[in-house]
Design a protein around this motif. Structure first.
Motif, PDB file in Angstrom:
ATOM      1  N   GLN A 152       0.840  -1.195   0.000  1.00 18.68           N
ATOM      2  CA  GLN A 152       0.000   0.000   0.000  1.00 18.68           C
ATOM      3  C   GLN A 152       0.879   1.250   0.000  1.00 18.68           C
ATOM      4  O   GLN A 152       1.774   1.406   0.827  1.00 18.68           O
ATOM      5  N   THR A 162      -3.100   8.384  -2.650  1.00 18.77           N
ATOM      6  CA  THR A 162      -4.445   7.956  -2.264  1.00 18.77           C
ATOM      7  C   THR A 162      -5.135   7.309  -3.467  1.00 18.77           C
ATOM      8  O   THR A 162      -4.728   7.487  -4.618  1.00 18.77           O
ATOM      9  N   ASP A 163      -6.191   6.566  -3.191  1.00 18.11           N
ATOM     10  CA  ASP A 163      -6.848   5.750  -4.200  1.00 18.11           C
ATOM     11  C   ASP A 163      -7.288   6.571  -5.410  1.00 18.11           C
ATOM     12  O   ASP A 163      -7.856   7.659  -5.268  1.00 18.11           O
ATOM     13  N   GLN A 166     -10.801   3.516  -7.259  1.00 25.28           N
ATOM     14  CA  GLN A 166     -11.849   2.881  -6.449  1.00 25.28           C
ATOM     15  C   GLN A 166     -11.581   1.388  -6.270  1.00 25.28           C
ATOM     16  O   GLN A 166     -12.514   0.578  -6.173  1.00 25.28           O
ATOM     17  N   GLY A 167     -10.315   1.024  -6.260  1.00 25.35           N
ATOM     18  CA  GLY A 167      -9.939  -0.363  -6.034  1.00 25.35           C
ATOM     19  C   GLY A 167     -10.164  -1.285  -7.206  1.00 25.35           C
ATOM     20  O   GLY A 167     -10.014  -2.499  -7.090  1.00 25.35           O
ATOM     21  N   ASP A 172      -7.782  -1.961  -3.576  1.00 27.18           N
ATOM     22  CA  ASP A 172      -7.597  -1.104  -2.404  1.00 27.18           C
ATOM     23  C   ASP A 172      -8.341   0.201  -2.638  1.00 27.18           C
ATOM     24  O   ASP A 172      -8.056   0.929  -3.593  1.00 27.18           O
ATOM     25  N   ARG A 173      -9.306   0.515  -1.752  1.00 26.93           N
ATOM     26  CA  ARG A 173     -10.122   1.718  -1.915  1.00 26.93           C
ATOM     27  C   ARG A 173      -9.609   2.909  -1.116  1.00 26.93           C
ATOM     28  O   ARG A 173     -10.249   3.958  -1.095  1.00 26.93           O
ATOM     29  N   THR A 174      -8.462   2.739  -0.447  1.00 21.92           N
ATOM     30  CA  THR A 174      -7.922   3.876   0.324  1.00 21.92           C
ATOM     31  C   THR A 174      -6.657   4.441  -0.302  1.00 21.92           C
ATOM     32  O   THR A 174      -6.463   5.652  -0.352  1.00 21.92           O
ATOM     33  N   HIS A 175      -5.767   3.543  -0.783  1.00 21.64           N
ATOM     34  CA  HIS A 175      -4.515   3.978  -1.412  1.00 21.64           C
ATOM     35  C   HIS A 175      -4.259   3.121  -2.647  1.00 21.64           C
ATOM     36  O   HIS A 175      -4.791   2.024  -2.778  1.00 21.64           O
ATOM     37  N   ASP A 176      -3.421   3.647  -3.531  1.00 22.23           N
ATOM     38  CA  ASP A 176      -3.034   2.872  -4.710  1.00 22.23           C
ATOM     39  C   ASP A 176      -1.955   1.864  -4.355  1.00 22.23           C
ATOM     40  O   ASP A 176      -1.218   2.019  -3.375  1.00 22.23           O
TER      41      ASP A 176
END
Length: 617
Positions: A152, A162-163, A166-167, A172-176
């Protein structure tokens, strides 16, 4: 092949699952910052300032083995699961992964010939980023059997991203996270490319851009490496391209080492049997366990061939007990923690600035790259040469490729200048590889020649726009025209068989009873329209007959399909000039009837059809 591979994975689930878990765990390591240990004799370009392709994520730090990569005659890895070891085993590239690298290099060789991208460079990056897609764990289409996802990117040891998807790509919906065999982060795959749509590419022609597919990700990586009109035979361009992937001198040296290794020999192995890397970069603050240099010498093996579990106490960078450096060097003054042996300028090192691995000879050096042109590439004018108006018929190649001369202010030719040819949207003509723009270098006479140009089906005039890449020279245009394809001609029609054609009244002639061949000046005439008509036997005024043999209406349905048709149009000869007529039926009238075949150019063939009366009951 794919089904066999999946069954093999299931049978070897224990060992394969362990290997996959090890790789997944190693993926969560963090990446180091750039080191200052580069050899002063090689001064790479400064790293790019934008976000790197892999987001600065972790990478594998294994270095190539000392042994030759060329396999002994007849040897190959035939066991189940990924291979381990050095020498020829490390030079084995999984078949589908190797095919993806070569296909990407070939594609870009046509669309970006000035880049000169070698497939071995893609292999070097693929080795460092994902261990060649985890030893070739891909299906028949090149998609990884399980997603390859990096750590992450939350700012803890890495860039903070940050994402952005959208995953969708990384889950991952918080970070790339970096994803796929070539470890693209979602924001660079889907955005940030030269046209604003991202570096993602469709390398296998399935209509999708999937970073988890090795064909797609290899082509995308190649596009990035060639961006900015780079020439990868120029060391500075090569360094900048690699540093764009990960802003680290250590990363640059590792990729260059594998690049040189693969250039000295590589061979194909079955998918899933490539060598898995062992060591992953341990963090941006240096080697905290003091063991990186020693571990690399054996590629994860102790001298006896078993996994190296010897502790390295204290994190001082000094070898632990039983790990005296093989060269006889003893830690002493000048040694830095985590650095291994200090650099000795009088002792030969690797061409990329790293030290040779103790205990053997130096690995193969990268092949020397050509020097940049000695003539300053600063054109002030672009002058079209050759035909003023290039022309071709629809679907054919232009006889003369577009060509331009780059000149300086004194009218002298400029060698080594990058010239870009761009086709307008108004035409469907394409350069080799199906591309609309190519960049090439001028030769010693200042001439830049575009690859072969093929006309599409769209006719009319258009202009090829030509610019000097990176220089303010005025642009030039080359006129081109696509002409209507001339109608195919035939001067002779003939049957391919001399067999008599006979049928019984009320029945049909044999299937494909009539086959003809059209020729023009003795050669097969393809695409010639032919009309078939059942005619009367009046030699002066033959007209359509109203009785005797007939065709059925091929375009009708239901009862209308059985209605007799005695004139057929829209028939066309194939590529060999051949035409088989549809099935011929008869009514109740016996006798000898005539079938007349004609072309627009006046070619005529008359065929006799005999209809016998049915036998008396």
């Amino acid at each position: 092949m794919a089904a066999t591979f999946r069954r093999r994975l299931q049978r070897g689930a224990a060992s394969t699952a362990v290997a996959a878990l090890v790789l997944a765990a190693l993926t969560a390591s963090q990446a180091p910052g750039a080191t200052g240990a580069a050899d002063a004799r090689r001064q790479p370009a400064p790293p790019p300032t934008d976000v790197p392709i892999d987001g600065g994520s972790g990478y594998f730090t294994d270095l190539p083995p000392l042994k030759s990569p060329v396999p002994p005659h007849g040897s190959h890895h035939g066991g189940k699961g990924p291979a381990t070891g050095t020498g020829h085993a490390e030079a084995g590239l999984p078949a589908t992964v190797l095919a993806a690298y070569k296909k990407a290099a070939s594609t870009l060789g046509s669309s970006e010939p000035g880049c000169r991208l070698p497939w071995q460079l893609l292999a070097g990056i693929g080795k460092v980023e994902s261990g060649q897609a985890r030893g070739g764990a891909v299906d028949a289409e090149g998609t990884t059997l399980q997603p390859i996802v990096g750590p992450q990117l939350n700012g803890n040891g890495f860039a903070r991203i940050t994402d952005t998807d959208q995953g969708r790509l990384d889950g991952d919906r918080t970070h790339d996270r970096a994803v796929g065999p070539m470890q693209f982060i979602p924001s660079t795959w889907s955005g940030g490319g030269p046209d604003g749509t991202g570096w993602g590419a469709d390398g296998n022609g399935d209509g999708k851009k999937d970073p988890h597919n090795v064909f797609d990700s290899a082509l995308a990586a190649g596009r990035y490496l060639c961006a900015g009109d780079r020439d990868l035979t120029v060391q500075q361009d090569l360094d900048r391209a690699i540093l764009g992937y990960n802003h680290s001198e250590e990363y640059l040296r590792t990729v260059l080492s594998w690049f040189a290794f693969y250039r000295n020999g590589a061979h194909e192995v079955p998918d899933g049997r490539g060598v898995l890397p062992v060591h992953r970069d341990s963090g941006r603050h240096g080697d905290t366990n003091g063991a990186r240099s020693e571990d690399r010498r054996h590629h994860g093996k102790a001298p006896g061939g078993t996994p190296d579990k010897t502790p390295h106490p204290g994190g001082t960078g000094k070898p632990g007990k039983g790990h005296e450096p093989e060269t006889g060097h003893k830690p002493g003054k000048g040694d830095e923690p985590g650095k291994g042996r200090p650099h000795d300028p009088d002792r030969p090192g690797r061409p990329d600035g790293t030290e040779p691995t103790p205990g053997g000879s130096r690995p193969p050096a990268p092949k020397p790259t050509p020097e940049p042109p000695t003539v300053p590439a600063h054109p002030t004018a672009l002058v079209p040469v050759g035909d003023k108006d290039l022309s071709a018929t629809a679907g054919a190649e232009f006889a003369t490729p577009p060509q331009i001369r780059a000149q300086d202010a004194e009218g002298k030719p400029v060698a080594g200048a990058r010239v870009r040819f761009t086709l307008p949207p108004a035409t469907d003509a394409r350069f080799d590889g199906g591309v609309t723009a190519v960049t090439v270098k001028t030769d010693k006479n200042g001439l830049a020649t575009a690859p072969t140009l093929r006309a599409g089906d769209r006719t009319g005039a258009f202009r090829i726009h030509v610019t000097a890449a990176g220089h303010p020279a005025p642009a030039a245009d080359i006129a081109a025209t696509v002409k209507t394809r001339p109608a195919p001609k035939a001067d002779t029609l003939a049957r391919t068989s001399d067999k008599e054609l006979i049928a019984t009244a009320g029945k049909a002639f044999a299937e494909d009873a009539v086959e003809i061949k059209a020729t023009y000046q003795g050669k097969a005439a393809a695409g010639v329209p032919v009309t078939a008509t059942m005619v009367t036997d009046d030699p002066k005024n033959p007209r359509e007959n109203d009785k005797g043999p007939y065709f059925k209406n091929p375009g009708a349905t239901g009862a209308a399909r059985n209605k007799p048709v005695r004139t057929l149009t829209g028939l066309t000869t194939n590529a060999e000039g051949l035409l088989k007529l549809p099935k011929i039926y008869t009514d109740a009238h016996p006798g000898t009837f005539l079938l007349r075949l004609t072309t627009a150019d006046g070619a005529v063939l008359t065929v006799k059809l005999k209809v016998a009366a049915p036998a008396a009951s």
